[in-house]
Design a protein around this motif. Sequence first.
Motif, PDB file in Angstrom:
ATOM      1  N   VAL A 156       0.831  -1.199   0.000  1.00 52.42           N
ATOM      2  CA  VAL A 156       0.000   0.000   0.000  1.00 52.42           C
ATOM      3  C   VAL A 156       0.868   1.253   0.000  1.00 52.42           C
ATOM      4  CG1 VAL A 156      -1.778   1.277   1.269  1.00 52.42           C
ATOM      5  CG2 VAL A 156      -1.811  -1.232   1.269  1.00 52.42           C
ATOM      6  N   LEU A 157       0.487   2.219  -0.829  1.00 52.35           N
ATOM      7  CA  LEU A 157       1.114   3.540  -0.851  1.00 52.35           C
ATOM      8  C   LEU A 157       0.170   4.541  -0.205  1.00 52.35           C
ATOM      9  CD1 LEU A 157       3.127   5.768  -1.772  1.00 52.35           C
ATOM     10  CD2 LEU A 157       1.898   5.786  -3.964  1.00 52.35           C
ATOM     11  N   MET A 158       0.650   5.209   0.830  1.00 51.84           N
ATOM     12  CA  MET A 158      -0.108   6.274   1.491  1.00 51.84           C
ATOM     13  C   MET A 158       0.588   7.588   1.179  1.00 51.84           C
ATOM     14  SD  MET A 158      -0.680   4.133   5.011  1.00 51.84           S
ATOM     15  CE  MET A 158       0.895   3.298   4.756  1.00 51.84           C
ATOM     16  N   ASP A 159      -0.029   8.373   0.311  1.00 53.36           N
ATOM     17  CA  ASP A 159       0.588   9.590  -0.202  1.00 53.36           C
ATOM     18  C   ASP A 159       0.073  10.795   0.570  1.00 53.36           C
ATOM     19  OD1 ASP A 159       1.735  11.593  -1.664  1.00 53.36           O
ATOM     20  OD2 ASP A 159       1.318  10.688  -3.602  1.00 53.36           O
ATOM     21  N   TYR A 160       0.728  11.100   1.678  1.00 46.68           N
ATOM     22  CA  TYR A 160       0.316  12.242   2.498  1.00 46.68           C
ATOM     23  C   TYR A 160       0.625  13.559   1.798  1.00 46.68           C
ATOM     24  CZ  TYR A 160       0.026   8.760   6.220  1.00 46.68           C
ATOM     25  OH  TYR A 160      -0.289   7.653   6.977  1.00 46.68           O
ATOM     26  N   ASP A 161       1.585  13.551   0.881  1.00 44.93           N
ATOM     27  CA  ASP A 161       1.948  14.763   0.157  1.00 44.93           C
ATOM     28  C   ASP A 161       0.759  15.296  -0.635  1.00 44.93           C
ATOM     29  OD1 ASP A 161       3.948  16.689  -0.858  1.00 44.93           O
ATOM     30  OD2 ASP A 161       3.603  15.689  -2.763  1.00 44.93           O
ATOM     31  N   ARG A 162       0.014  14.397  -1.242  1.00 45.87           N
ATOM     32  CA  ARG A 162      -1.140  14.818  -2.043  1.00 45.87           C
ATOM     33  C   ARG A 162      -2.288  15.283  -1.160  1.00 45.87           C
ATOM     34  NH1 ARG A 162      -1.984  11.091  -7.346  1.00 45.87           N
ATOM     35  NH2 ARG A 162       0.170  11.087  -8.075  1.00 45.87           N
ATOM     36  N   VAL A 163      -2.419  14.680   0.009  1.00 47.77           N
ATOM     37  CA  VAL A 163      -3.597  14.918   0.825  1.00 47.77           C
ATOM     38  C   VAL A 163      -3.427  16.132   1.725  1.00 47.77           C
ATOM     39  CG1 VAL A 163      -5.149  13.909   2.540  1.00 47.77           C
ATOM     40  CG2 VAL A 163      -4.129  12.463   0.775  1.00 47.77           C
ATOM     41  N   LYS A 164      -2.298  16.212   2.425  1.00 47.49           N
ATOM     42  CA  LYS A 164      -2.152  17.258   3.432  1.00 47.49           C
ATOM     43  C   LYS A 164      -0.842  18.033   3.313  1.00 47.49           C
ATOM     44  CE  LYS A 164      -5.144  15.023   6.829  1.00 47.49           C
ATOM     45  NZ  LYS A 164      -5.274  14.505   8.205  1.00 47.49           N
ATOM     46  N   SER A 165      -0.187  17.919   2.158  1.00 49.53           N
ATOM     47  CA  SER A 165       1.050  18.658   1.904  1.00 49.53           C
ATOM     48  C   SER A 165       2.084  18.434   3.003  1.00 49.53           C
ATOM     49  CB  SER A 165       0.743  20.161   1.756  1.00 49.53           C
ATOM     50  OG  SER A 165      -0.127  20.374   0.666  1.00 49.53           O
ATOM     51  N   ARG A 166       2.193  17.177   3.455  1.00 49.68           N
ATOM     52  CA  ARG A 166       3.158  16.854   4.503  1.00 49.68           C
ATOM     53  C   ARG A 166       4.474  16.336   3.929  1.00 49.68           C
ATOM     54  NH1 ARG A 166       0.276  13.294   9.016  1.00 49.68           N
ATOM     55  NH2 ARG A 166      -1.707  13.347   7.951  1.00 49.68           N
ATOM     56  N   ASN A 167       4.547  16.282   2.613  1.00 48.77           N
ATOM     57  CA  ASN A 167       5.771  15.827   1.961  1.00 48.77           C
ATOM     58  C   ASN A 167       6.206  14.461   2.474  1.00 48.77           C
ATOM     59  OD1 ASN A 167       7.847  16.109   0.089  1.00 48.77           O
ATOM     60  ND2 ASN A 167       9.249  16.943   1.598  1.00 48.77           N
ATOM     61  N   ARG A 168       5.241  13.559   2.623  1.00 49.28           N
ATOM     62  CA  ARG A 168       5.535  12.218   3.123  1.00 49.28           C
ATOM     63  C   ARG A 168       4.783  11.199   2.283  1.00 49.28           C
ATOM     64  NH1 ARG A 168       3.462   9.240   7.728  1.00 49.28           N
ATOM     65  NH2 ARG A 168       2.342  11.097   8.415  1.00 49.28           N
ATOM     66  N   ARG A 169       5.532  10.268   1.735  1.00 49.11           N
ATOM     67  CA  ARG A 169       4.950   9.177   0.959  1.00 49.11           C
ATOM     68  C   ARG A 169       5.426   7.869   1.575  1.00 49.11           C
ATOM     69  NH1 ARG A 169       6.765  12.736  -4.124  1.00 49.11           N
ATOM     70  NH2 ARG A 169       4.746  13.544  -4.780  1.00 49.11           N
ATOM     71  N   THR A 170       4.511   7.172   2.173  1.00 44.05           N
ATOM     72  CA  THR A 170       4.830   5.973   2.941  1.00 44.05           C
ATOM     73  C   THR A 170       4.335   4.733   2.209  1.00 44.05           C
ATOM     74  OG1 THR A 170       4.660   7.190   5.032  1.00 44.05           O
ATOM     75  CG2 THR A 170       4.484   4.790   5.138  1.00 44.05           C
ATOM     76  N   VAL A 171       5.189   3.715   2.114  1.00 46.35           N
ATOM     77  CA  VAL A 171       4.783   2.428   1.551  1.00 46.35           C
ATOM     78  C   VAL A 171       4.727   1.400   2.670  1.00 46.35           C
ATOM     79  CG1 VAL A 171       5.342   0.549  -0.032  1.00 46.35           C
ATOM     80  CG2 VAL A 171       5.705   2.922  -0.743  1.00 46.35           C
ATOM     81  N   CYS A 172       3.598   0.716   2.767  1.00 49.41           N
ATOM     82  CA  CYS A 172       3.423  -0.392   3.699  1.00 49.41           C
ATOM     83  C   CYS A 172       3.796  -1.672   2.949  1.00 49.41           C
ATOM     84  CB  CYS A 172       1.978  -0.441   4.189  1.00 49.41           C
ATOM     85  SG  CYS A 172       1.650  -1.792   5.343  1.00 49.41           S
ATOM     86  N   VAL A 173       4.896  -2.288   3.363  1.00 52.15           N
ATOM     87  CA  VAL A 173       5.541  -3.372   2.630  1.00 52.15           C
ATOM     88  C   VAL A 173       5.184  -4.724   3.238  1.00 52.15           C
ATOM     89  CG1 VAL A 173       7.801  -4.374   2.083  1.00 52.15           C
ATOM     90  CG2 VAL A 173       7.439  -1.921   1.861  1.00 52.15           C
ATOM     91  N   SER A 174       4.989  -5.717   2.392  1.00 43.55           N
ATOM     92  CA  SER A 174       4.807  -7.095   2.842  1.00 43.55           C
ATOM     93  C   SER A 174       6.158  -7.793   2.927  1.00 43.55           C
ATOM     94  CB  SER A 174       3.882  -7.857   1.892  1.00 43.55           C
ATOM     95  OG  SER A 174       2.555  -7.369   1.992  1.00 43.55           O
ATOM     96  N   THR A 175       6.277  -8.750   3.850  1.00 46.64           N
ATOM     97  CA  THR A 175       7.538  -9.462   4.045  1.00 46.64           C
ATOM     98  C   THR A 175       7.404 -10.972   3.877  1.00 46.64           C
ATOM     99  OG1 THR A 175       7.118  -9.530   6.434  1.00 46.64           O
ATOM    100  CG2 THR A 175       8.437  -7.692   5.591  1.00 46.64           C
ATOM    101  N   GLN A 176       6.156 -11.459   3.801  1.00 50.52           N
ATOM    102  CA  GLN A 176       5.905 -12.880   3.587  1.00 50.52           C
ATOM    103  C   GLN A 176       4.696 -13.038   2.672  1.00 50.52           C
ATOM    104  OE1 GLN A 176       5.422 -13.928   7.859  1.00 50.52           O
ATOM    105  NE2 GLN A 176       7.222 -15.238   7.625  1.00 50.52           N
TER     106      GLN A 176
END
Length: 354
Positions: free
Chosen positions: A94-114
């Motif tokens: 999952v990509l959570m693009d806070y930059d687009r939503v609230k101009s927080r300049n943060r793009r976080t990826v929730c990564v799977s490991t298994q």
Amino acid sequence: MVRSDIRGLTEAELILACQEIGVPKFRGRQLFHWIQQKAVQNWDEIKNIGKADLIKIQERLILVPLLQLKEQVSQDETRKFLFELADGQSIECVLMDYDRVKSRNRRTVCVSTQVGCPVGCAFCATGLGGWQRNLSSGEIVGQILDITHAMRQEDPDFQVTNVVFMGMGEPLLNYDEVLKGIQILNQEAGQNIGMRRMTISTSGVAPKIRQLAQDNPQVGLAVSLHSANNEIRNDLIPINRRYPLEELMKACQEYTERTNRRITFEVALIAGQATHKAAEEVAQLLQGQLAHVNLIPVNPVVETGMARPDGAEIQGFARVLEQRGIPVSLREEKGTDIDAACGQLRRQWESDEK
């Protein structure tokens, strides 16, 4: 000769591989930049390496991006990706693009490991399909690279800033590959994601928490606590039978003493269980621990039959912790409408199963 996945190699390993096959070591640095920073998908996208050298490299290394099967975009701009692996297994991230939503300049990826998860938490969709295997470091890093490549088609300057290992699977049961993936993502010539901008979430694998403290990679640690009562936690998180709260909290205390870093304790709030007593138990358990509590109203998963408590119960739970001096926050909800939120990831989208 076994060919190595180029996306699972550090810069130093790439340089060594080039030397071993008779290619100048500076080619290794060039390759790492193209693969990790540029996130190229095939050899033809690499423009400054001669054909003769590239042929030698292809004989030793493989470049196989994950196959994007589907992408879904939430109302809040969260994006969920379904990727197929080389062996036909599939994962979601999952990509959570806070930059687009609230101009927080943060793009976080929730990564799977298994592929799947062996823990089988009672409120989580991932474990319903069982566990298949661990991901390689290349497959872990590949999620970041392939999302980056896809997003740069829309925004050439796109860059992932944060990574949370909170997707499918238990990261600490794939410890070596996860830490190698973190090392690769941190390298300056690649994605250059700061160690403190990456967080590992665990259901409570106590020995590996101790090992993480010793290895001290500077990453954040989140522990899925969910209950401070062993009997209840046994039902919610079966791994608690192996590593009960007493052992888990000793490991967490050792972690904070060795690293001097705060642990985030995640607590899923379930209707009927988010009681004043439960909050008091959490507060008592965490007294003296360098801790922050992140409250997560449980997300809907049809098979679990669990529902969220109402707003008053959530605020009441938080108030108890605050009154006991425990820092607390409410998890910002993102992607629930596309089953991309905490506990909702599967090996295929639920809509495909109906």
